[in-house]
Write a protein that holds these residues in place. Structure first.
Motif, PDB file in Angstrom:
ATOM      1  N   ALA A  25       1.261  -0.957   0.273  1.00 36.58           N
ATOM      2  CA  ALA A  25       0.048  -0.002   0.203  1.00 36.58           C
ATOM      3  C   ALA A  25       1.229   1.071   0.396  1.00 36.58           C
ATOM      4  CB  ALA A  25      -1.209   0.044   1.096  1.00 36.58           C
ATOM      5  N   CYS A  26       1.938   1.307  -0.926  1.00 38.17           N
ATOM      6  CA  CYS A  26       2.727   2.102  -1.212  1.00 38.17           C
ATOM      7  C   CYS A  26       2.714   3.567  -1.076  1.00 38.17           C
ATOM      8  CB  CYS A  26       3.635   2.220  -1.927  1.00 38.17           C
ATOM      9  SG  CYS A  26       3.317   2.013  -3.897  1.00 38.17           S
ATOM     10  N   GLY A  27       1.904   3.991  -1.142  1.00 40.58           N
ATOM     11  CA  GLY A  27       0.879   5.782  -1.539  1.00 40.58           C
ATOM     12  C   GLY A  27       1.556   6.112  -2.369  1.00 40.58           C
ATOM     13  N   THR A  28       1.817   7.118  -1.776  1.00 41.35           N
ATOM     14  CA  THR A  28       2.887   8.199  -2.360  1.00 41.35           C
ATOM     15  C   THR A  28       4.519   7.486  -2.667  1.00 41.35           C
ATOM     16  OG1 THR A  28       3.101   9.689  -0.703  1.00 41.35           O
ATOM     17  CG2 THR A  28       1.594   9.869  -2.413  1.00 41.35           C
ATOM     18  N   GLY A  29       4.966   6.699  -2.094  1.00 44.19           N
ATOM     19  CA  GLY A  29       5.618   5.881  -1.888  1.00 44.19           C
ATOM     20  C   GLY A  29       7.398   6.698  -1.080  1.00 44.19           C
ATOM     21  N   VAL A  89      11.951   2.110  -9.334  1.00 45.32           N
ATOM     22  CA  VAL A  89      11.240   0.961  -8.334  1.00 45.32           C
ATOM     23  C   VAL A  89       9.934   0.430  -9.104  1.00 45.32           C
ATOM     24  CG1 VAL A  89       9.442   0.925  -6.205  1.00 45.32           C
ATOM     25  CG2 VAL A  89      11.818   2.007  -5.783  1.00 45.32           C
ATOM     26  N   PRO A  90      10.089  -0.411  -9.183  1.00 49.20           N
ATOM     27  CA  PRO A  90       8.937  -0.961  -9.929  1.00 49.20           C
ATOM     28  C   PRO A  90       7.280  -0.980  -9.347  1.00 49.20           C
ATOM     29  CG  PRO A  90      10.549  -3.408  -9.788  1.00 49.20           C
ATOM     30  CD  PRO A  90      11.060  -1.343  -9.215  1.00 49.20           C
ATOM     31  N   LEU A  91       6.411  -0.293 -10.267  1.00 51.23           N
ATOM     32  CA  LEU A  91       5.546   0.218  -9.169  1.00 51.23           C
ATOM     33  C   LEU A  91       3.898  -0.381  -9.940  1.00 51.23           C
ATOM     34  CD1 LEU A  91       5.116   3.753  -8.977  1.00 51.23           C
ATOM     35  CD2 LEU A  91       5.630   1.998  -7.208  1.00 51.23           C
ATOM     36  N   ASP A  92       3.043  -1.537  -8.969  1.00 51.57           N
ATOM     37  CA  ASP A  92       2.135  -1.667 -10.232  1.00 51.57           C
ATOM     38  C   ASP A  92       0.695  -1.883  -9.301  1.00 51.57           C
ATOM     39  OD1 ASP A  92       3.118  -3.894 -11.771  1.00 51.57           O
ATOM     40  OD2 ASP A  92       4.770  -4.870 -10.340  1.00 51.57           O
ATOM     41  N   GLN A  93       0.006  -1.865  -9.516  1.00 53.71           N
ATOM     42  CA  GLN A  93      -1.171  -1.324  -9.003  1.00 53.71           C
ATOM     43  C   GLN A  93      -2.097  -2.527  -9.364  1.00 53.71           C
ATOM     44  OE1 GLN A  93      -4.090   0.925 -11.536  1.00 53.71           O
ATOM     45  NE2 GLN A  93      -6.159   1.202 -10.156  1.00 53.71           N
ATOM     46  N   ALA A  94      -2.087  -2.451  -7.413  1.00 56.63           N
ATOM     47  CA  ALA A  94      -2.975  -4.711  -7.797  1.00 56.63           C
ATOM     48  C   ALA A  94      -3.304  -3.727  -5.919  1.00 56.63           C
ATOM     49  CB  ALA A  94      -1.784  -5.191  -6.972  1.00 56.63           C
ATOM     50  N   ASP A  95      -4.217  -4.638  -5.538  1.00 58.88           N
ATOM     51  CA  ASP A  95      -5.338  -5.143  -4.534  1.00 58.88           C
ATOM     52  C   ASP A  95      -4.715  -5.725  -3.730  1.00 58.88           C
ATOM     53  OD1 ASP A  95      -6.935  -5.615  -2.695  1.00 58.88           O
ATOM     54  OD2 ASP A  95      -8.896  -5.288  -3.862  1.00 58.88           O
ATOM     55  N   PHE A  96      -4.472  -5.617  -2.362  1.00 56.38           N
ATOM     56  CA  PHE A  96      -3.548  -6.563  -1.701  1.00 56.38           C
ATOM     57  C   PHE A  96      -4.089  -7.551  -1.430  1.00 56.38           C
ATOM     58  CE2 PHE A  96      -4.068  -2.364   1.528  1.00 56.38           C
ATOM     59  CZ  PHE A  96      -5.284  -2.757   2.111  1.00 56.38           C
ATOM     60  N   ARG A  97      -5.417  -7.679  -1.281  1.00 55.17           N
ATOM     61  CA  ARG A  97      -6.071  -9.172  -1.513  1.00 55.17           C
ATOM     62  C   ARG A  97      -6.168  -9.678  -2.082  1.00 55.17           C
ATOM     63  NH1 ARG A  97     -11.331  -5.973  -0.168  1.00 55.17           N
ATOM     64  NH2 ARG A  97     -10.991  -4.838  -2.122  1.00 55.17           N
ATOM     65  N   GLN A 140       1.301   9.832  -8.184  1.00 57.80           N
ATOM     66  CA  GLN A 140       2.343  10.751  -7.592  1.00 57.80           C
ATOM     67  C   GLN A 140       3.448  10.013  -7.098  1.00 57.80           C
ATOM     68  OE1 GLN A 140       1.599  13.744  -6.988  1.00 57.80           O
ATOM     69  NE2 GLN A 140       2.972  14.077  -6.258  1.00 57.80           N
ATOM     70  N   ALA A 141       3.586   8.181  -6.451  1.00 61.04           N
ATOM     71  CA  ALA A 141       4.572   7.641  -6.211  1.00 61.04           C
ATOM     72  C   ALA A 141       6.107   7.721  -7.603  1.00 61.04           C
ATOM     73  CB  ALA A 141       4.451   6.647  -5.434  1.00 61.04           C
ATOM     74  N   GLU A 142       4.815   7.459  -8.915  1.00 59.69           N
ATOM     75  CA  GLU A 142       5.771   7.558  -9.992  1.00 59.69           C
ATOM     76  C   GLU A 142       6.600   8.851  -9.611  1.00 59.69           C
ATOM     77  OE1 GLU A 142       5.160   5.041 -12.503  1.00 59.69           O
ATOM     78  OE2 GLU A 142       7.382   5.508 -13.184  1.00 59.69           O
ATOM     79  N   ARG A 143       6.097  10.261  -9.832  1.00 58.33           N
ATOM     80  CA  ARG A 143       6.689  12.022  -9.834  1.00 58.33           C
ATOM     81  C   ARG A 143       7.948  12.286  -8.741  1.00 58.33           C
ATOM     82  NH1 ARG A 143       1.283  12.107 -11.458  1.00 58.33           N
ATOM     83  NH2 ARG A 143       0.652  13.164  -9.736  1.00 58.33           N
ATOM     84  N   ASN A 144       7.691  11.302  -7.371  1.00 64.30           N
ATOM     85  CA  ASN A 144       8.448  11.543  -6.510  1.00 64.30           C
ATOM     86  C   ASN A 144       9.450  11.160  -6.023  1.00 64.30           C
ATOM     87  OD1 ASN A 144       6.318  13.056  -5.197  1.00 64.30           O
ATOM     88  ND2 ASN A 144       6.140  11.251  -3.711  1.00 64.30           N
ATOM     89  N   LEU A 145       9.685   9.564  -6.815  1.00 68.96           N
ATOM     90  CA  LEU A 145      10.461   9.145  -7.002  1.00 68.96           C
ATOM     91  C   LEU A 145      11.103   9.475  -8.439  1.00 68.96           C
ATOM     92  CD1 LEU A 145       8.887   5.019  -6.435  1.00 68.96           C
ATOM     93  CD2 LEU A 145      10.714   6.165  -4.936  1.00 68.96           C
ATOM     94  N   ALA A 146      10.435   9.718  -9.374  1.00 70.38           N
ATOM     95  CA  ALA A 146      11.600   9.663 -10.269  1.00 70.38           C
ATOM     96  C   ALA A 146      12.821  11.929 -10.302  1.00 70.38           C
ATOM     97  CB  ALA A 146      11.112  10.372 -11.977  1.00 70.38           C
ATOM     98  N   SER A 147      11.371  12.426  -9.750  1.00 67.43           N
ATOM     99  CA  SER A 147      12.362  14.059  -9.323  1.00 67.43           C
ATOM    100  C   SER A 147      13.148  13.563  -8.448  1.00 67.43           C
ATOM    101  CB  SER A 147      11.127  14.457  -8.246  1.00 67.43           C
ATOM    102  OG  SER A 147      10.952  14.402  -7.756  1.00 67.43           O
ATOM    103  N   HIS A 148      13.567  12.211  -7.589  1.00 69.23           N
ATOM    104  CA  HIS A 148      14.581  11.710  -6.870  1.00 69.23           C
ATOM    105  C   HIS A 148      15.777  10.308  -7.591  1.00 69.23           C
ATOM    106  CE1 HIS A 148      11.916  14.283  -3.657  1.00 69.23           C
ATOM    107  NE2 HIS A 148      13.778  13.953  -3.394  1.00 69.23           N
ATOM    108  N   HIS A 149      15.434  10.378  -9.036  1.00 69.38           N
ATOM    109  CA  HIS A 149      16.084   9.690  -9.382  1.00 69.38           C
ATOM    110  C   HIS A 149      16.618   8.128  -8.724  1.00 69.38           C
ATOM    111  CE1 HIS A 149      17.658  13.513 -11.094  1.00 69.38           C
ATOM    112  NE2 HIS A 149      17.685  14.137 -10.210  1.00 69.38           N
TER     113      HIS A 149
END
Ligand code: SAM
Length: 249
Positions: A46-50, A87-95, A75-84
């Protein structure tokens, strides 16, 4: 299905300071815990904004992030990219994590009360079983929640989260039977912007220590520890203001 975070994702990080600065106690907690359990690969499901993905990357882990919310992932993608940081990110229900991940992780984390978004105990167990399903034998599941037995008993109505010269964020909490609505009230008071925004999330069910222990046991976790702070203090129902559960597969 509607995404409750769609209208909040871009403001979410106003909870925190700079993306690359973490509370030293949180950092030390994960550094020590991961070293003790030989954790290298971590899934934040449930990584939220990363923010925690960045922290785990700084701890030299192999990091994976998933979340159900497309807006939070963007938002996580933007945050991580701006800090170079990549991280692989996937849209998934944690169930349903085994549908997305064929591999097993050394640790799965689900932080900041994300599991309160489960409507009942059946769905909580589904989530914990799914998280267990992508853990290696001996791997750890880490859950954290800002609501504890003590805060549920005291039922504070207002909790200041941020109070700066230019911005204030306040939780205004409505309690009902077994759940609570968290209203996040943002007040902008800098010279350029003076307005207020409110966003709310409703938890049908607040899961306390014994609920979590029962669910962990039912899905097959038999070794677990509850802490009441990032300094490894044992969880105390009377005193602790937060809850951290660490369960070993
Ligand atoms: C309060 S935020 C916490 C985000 C992050 N863990 C943090 O500490 O900042 C809760 C997150 O859980 C995610 N979430 C809620 N239900 C979920 C589900 N069924 N599967 C995956 N993520 C979920 C939300 O989209 C949101 O990003």
């Amino acid at each position: 299905m509607t995404d409750p975070y769609e209208s909040f994702a871009e403001r979410y990080d106003l909870f925190f300071g700079p993306f690359d600065e973490h509370d030293p106690k949180t950092t030390e907690f994960f550094r020590t815990l991961f070293a003790h359990h030989h954790v290298h690969s971590v899934l934040d499901c449930a990584c939220g904004t990363g923010r925690d993905l960045y922290l785990f990357h700084q701890l030299d882990c192999e990091v994976f992030g998933s979340d159900i919310s497309a807006a939070m992932l963007a938002q996580a993608e933007r945050n991580l990219a701006s800090h170079h940081v990549s991280v692989p990110l996937d849209q998934a229900d944690f169930r349903e994590l085994p549908l997305t991940y064929a591999k097993e992780f050394d640790a799965v984390v689900c932080l900041s009360s994300a599991f309160f978004e489960m409507p009942d105990e059946v769905e909580l167990r589904r989530a914990l079983a799914s998280m267990r399903g992508v853990l290696r034998d001996g791997g750890i599941l880490v859950l954290t929640a800002g609501m504890s037995d003590r805060t549920w008993r005291d039922k504070p109505r207002f909790i200041p989260e941020v109070n700066r010269g230019d911005f204030t964020r306040l939780f205004v909490i409505d309690y009902f039977d077994a759940g609570a609505r968290f209203n996040v009230v943002d007040l902008f008071h800098d010279p350029a912007r003076k307005d207020m925004q409110v966003w709310s999330i409703c938890y049908n069910r607040v899961f306390l220590r014994d609920d979590i222990e029962g669910a962990l046991r039912k899905v097959g976790f038999h070794r677990y520890t509850f802490y009441g702070s990032y300094e490894f203090q044992p969880y105390d129902k009377e005193m602790s203001g937060m809850l951290i559960a660490v369960a070993e597969k």
